[in-house]
Design an enzyme around this catalytic site. Structure first.
Site, PDB file in Angstrom:
ATOM      1  N   ASP A  51      -7.748  -4.250  -9.954  1.00 22.06           N
ATOM      2  CA  ASP A  51      -7.312  -3.927 -11.320  1.00 22.06           C
ATOM      3  C   ASP A  51      -6.800  -2.485 -11.392  1.00 22.06           C
ATOM      4  OD1 ASP A  51      -9.737  -2.637 -11.144  1.00 22.06           O
ATOM      5  OD2 ASP A  51     -10.617  -3.536 -12.942  1.00 22.06           O
ATOM      6  N   SER A  52      -6.848  -1.778 -10.257  1.00 21.93           N
ATOM      7  CA  SER A  52      -6.204  -0.460 -10.177  1.00 21.93           C
ATOM      8  C   SER A  52      -4.705  -0.593 -10.451  1.00 21.93           C
ATOM      9  CB  SER A  52      -6.433   0.170  -8.794  1.00 21.93           C
ATOM     10  OG  SER A  52      -6.052  -0.727  -7.773  1.00 21.93           O
ATOM     11  N   ASP A  90      -9.625  -9.275  -8.386  1.00 22.05           N
ATOM     12  CA  ASP A  90     -10.529  -8.335  -9.061  1.00 22.05           C
ATOM     13  C   ASP A  90     -10.720  -8.787 -10.510  1.00 22.05           C
ATOM     14  OD1 ASP A  90     -12.088  -6.116  -9.212  1.00 22.05           O
ATOM     15  OD2 ASP A  90     -10.454  -4.656  -9.115  1.00 22.05           O
ATOM     16  N   LYS A 119     -13.918 -10.287  -7.170  1.00 20.34           N
ATOM     17  CA  LYS A 119     -14.743  -9.073  -7.083  1.00 20.34           C
ATOM     18  C   LYS A 119     -15.262  -8.727  -8.471  1.00 20.34           C
ATOM     19  CE  LYS A 119     -13.032  -4.736  -6.481  1.00 20.34           C
ATOM     20  NZ  LYS A 119     -13.567  -4.032  -7.649  1.00 20.34           N
ATOM     21  N   GLU A 121     -17.708  -5.735 -10.580  1.00 17.24           N
ATOM     22  CA  GLU A 121     -18.378  -4.431 -10.519  1.00 17.24           C
ATOM     23  C   GLU A 121     -19.758  -4.541 -11.162  1.00 17.24           C
ATOM     24  OE1 GLU A 121     -15.973  -1.269 -12.140  1.00 17.24           O
ATOM     25  OE2 GLU A 121     -14.226  -1.843 -10.945  1.00 17.24           O
ATOM     26  N   GLU A 188     -18.259   2.338  -3.532  1.00 18.50           N
ATOM     27  CA  GLU A 188     -17.240   3.343  -3.865  1.00 18.50           C
ATOM     28  C   GLU A 188     -17.874   4.667  -4.297  1.00 18.50           C
ATOM     29  OE1 GLU A 188     -14.182   2.116  -6.619  1.00 18.50           O
ATOM     30  OE2 GLU A 188     -13.324   4.131  -6.693  1.00 18.50           O
TER      31      GLU A 188
HETATM   32  O1  KIV Z   1      -9.140  -1.951  -8.316  1.00 17.71           O
HETATM   33  C1  KIV Z   1      -9.214  -1.520  -7.154  1.00 17.71           C
HETATM   34  O2  KIV Z   1      -8.219  -1.198  -6.516  1.00 17.71           O
HETATM   35  C2  KIV Z   1     -10.546  -1.378  -6.570  1.00 17.71           C
HETATM   36  C3  KIV Z   1     -10.674  -0.619  -5.287  1.00 17.71           C
HETATM   37  C4  KIV Z   1     -10.686   0.816  -5.617  1.00 17.71           C
HETATM   38  C5  KIV Z   1     -11.845  -1.032  -4.490  1.00 17.71           C
HETATM   39  O3  KIV Z   1     -11.507  -1.820  -7.135  1.00 17.71           O
END
Ligand code: KIV
Length: 270
Positions: A51-52, A90, A119, A121, A188
């Site tokens: 989600d970056s 994500d 993924k 968090e 992280e």
């Molecule tokens: O969203 C992302 O790119 C991430 C990485 C920083 C692991 O969660």
């Protein structure tokens, strides 16, 4: 005529990643589209559609406004570009606040994309959600330490694992995630000692980002490592290319060629 043996490359699976712990470092990179995913296809073990992308691709201030639809759109593009690495979706902020939402959105990921895992968090407090996903046959990559989705509630990005107490909390989080059935864990923004002790405490692989040398693998955001995202550079990012400089240089040369009527020259004319 000589018979050529063609090596058949198969997609990396969740089981393969699990088996890599202690044997071979795992390499994960983010990708958001087919073009770049294709370039990374034959080198990396895993691609994270992170989600970056909300920040580096869409120019938002943080990751929080990413949506499930947006992540599905990008994951489908990445899957079209890369058929070898394990692809991880994500889960965006707000899409897994409870077990029902998590399973509903996680199921959408499997039904609407080719991602093999999601993924999420969070530590022990999210173990119930991870368990709900894994019990419904959705593979989960955990994510602890500095968690970008907690940016606003935590009041900023904060390196974790600076005290013994915090290292023990992180280890407890990691164990809870492992017990909930996650196949691997992103760690992280933690002190190196924390990254090492978390990795020793669990039997699933840890994939570090700013977590030192002793995690089972490393992940970087593609636009950071290729020097394209220039807003800021965290200490842990190694730039393998001055991407922004190269692209701007190429664009300047194109503009110059057009303005001075050097382009298109004969070779580019029908
Ligand atoms: O969203 C992302 O790119 C991430 C990485 C920083 C692991 O969660």
């Amino acid at each position: 005529m000589s018979i050529q043996t063609k090596k058949v490359l198969k997609r990396v699976t969740v089981n393969k990643i699990l088996k890599m712990k202690g044997r071979e470092k795992i390499v994960m990179v983010t990708a958001y589209d087919a073009l770049f995913a294709k370039l990374f296809n034959e080198s990396v073990d895993m691609i994270l559609v992170g989600d970056s992308l909300n920040m580096s691709f869409l120019g938002e201030r943080d990751t929080l406004s990413a949506t499930v639809e947006q992540m599905i759109y990008h994951t489908r593009a990445v899957s079209r570009g890369a058929d070898l690495p394990l692809i991880v979706f994500d889960m965006p902020f707000g899409s897994y606040t409870n077990e029902i939402d998590a399973v509903r959105n996680g199921s959408r990921v499997y039904q609407e994309t080719d991602a093999q895992a999601v993924k999420v968090e969070g530590g022990r407090d999210r173990a119930n959600v991870i368990e709900a996903l894994t019990k419904n046959s959705i593979a989960v990559l955990g994510h602890i330490g500095l968690m970008p989705q907690f940016l606003r509630s935590d009041g900023g990005y904060r390196v974790r694992g600076k005290s013994e107490e915090d290292i023990l909390t992180l280890i407890d989080d990691a164990k809870a995630i492992e017990d909930a059935g996650a196949f691997a864990l992103v760690v992280e923004g933690v002190k190196e000692e924390a990254g090492e002790r978390i990795s020793e405490a669990v039997s699933i692989p840890t994939i570090g980002i700013g977590a030192g040398r002793y995690t089972d693998g490393q992940v970087l955001v593609w636009s950071d490592m290729l020097g394209i995202f220039e807003e800021f550079k965290p200490k842990f990012v190694k730039r393998y290319l001055n991407g922004a400089e190269l692209i701007r240089g190429a664009m300047d040369r194109f503009v110059d060629d057009v303005k001075s009527e050097r382009f298109p020259s004969r070779e580019f004319i029908y």
